[in-house]
Design an enzyme around this catalytic site. Sequence first.
Site, PDB file in Angstrom:
ATOM      1  N   ALA A 248      45.596  43.719  45.131  1.00 11.95           N
ATOM      2  CA  ALA A 248      46.499  44.974  45.353  1.00 11.95           C
ATOM      3  C   ALA A 248      46.384  45.690  44.050  1.00 11.95           C
ATOM      4  O   ALA A 248      47.232  46.638  44.065  1.00 11.95           O
ATOM      5  CB  ALA A 248      47.603  44.383  45.898  1.00 11.95           C
TER       6      ALA A 248
ATOM      7  N   HIS B   6      52.923  49.767  43.489  1.00 10.90           N
ATOM      8  CA  HIS B   6      52.674  49.222  41.836  1.00 10.90           C
ATOM      9  C   HIS B   6      52.473  50.304  41.036  1.00 10.90           C
ATOM     10  O   HIS B   6      51.425  50.967  40.943  1.00 10.90           O
ATOM     11  CB  HIS B   6      51.883  48.100  41.846  1.00 10.90           C
TER      12      HIS B   6
ATOM     13  N   ASN C 244      51.531  38.018  43.320  1.00  9.06           N
ATOM     14  CA  ASN C 244      50.320  37.781  42.842  1.00  9.06           C
ATOM     15  C   ASN C 244      49.580  38.721  41.930  1.00  9.06           C
ATOM     16  O   ASN C 244      48.898  38.422  41.068  1.00  9.06           O
ATOM     17  CB  ASN C 244      49.436  37.286  43.807  1.00  9.06           C
TER      18      ASN C 244
END
Length: 275
Positions: free
Chosen positions: A129, A227, A197
């Site tokens: 991601a 993010h 992660n």
Amino acid sequence: MQQQSQTEVTRVAIAGLGAIGQSLARTIAAGEVPGMILTAVSARNHDKAREFVSTLKTQVPVLTIEELEPVCDMVIECAPAALLSDIVSPFLNAGKSAIVLSVGALLFNDHLRELANRSGGSIYVPTGALIGLDAVIAAAQGDIHSVRMITRKPPQGLAGAPHLEANQITLDGLTEPLKVFEGNARDAAKGFPANLNVVVALALAGVGPEKTLLEIWADPTVTRNTHSINVDSDSARFTMTIENIPSENPKTGRIVAQSVIAMLKKMKAGLKVGT
């Protein structure tokens, strides 16, 4: 020793059949990754796993973790973080490869990297991601001054995290953004093993888990896992933001499975784009 042909078939095992594991199994079993064949899967509930396998284009056996390595060349780990060593160690010990999705658990299993170096096996961490991982890897060849990341997730995407439970942080009925964590990547991996992660991959690519700093926000105003990353180095200063659509598991983005498929295809490709 003769170099392995790019067209040689690689037998793939998938350990863990959650949202990501099932997506990967469907894609590989359908023959959509040239040079890769799904050979076996493993999951905690074998009955449910067999029911799922019956829907695949290519039928494969459901095995225990211990039975995977003798019949496969590579394992894709999609299981709870606590099982990482049990899944990966046999493959590394045999000089084989493992793709790891429980990236945070690598910080607490240093023996796996030592085992890979000793045996000639390989641990692969997909981009998942995270955006701009190639740029961070390149910047790390010089001096990186700072790496900061801010993560915003819908509250249900953080539910059950050990950090929340240990600090008695409740997200029920949240109506505005709440900062639930501020610290480094190592502490984030410990407190949010199923959620972060992405920051551990960032840390491994850059300045390490102690120097990679992070804020985590439970944000009821967002529907995507977001993010934002700021990197300052001697070669570049850059800011990146990605908004990931959650998979069936709200803790994980849909793009994670696509990232693994891209990595598998790159392994066999004659032209490999990216660092």
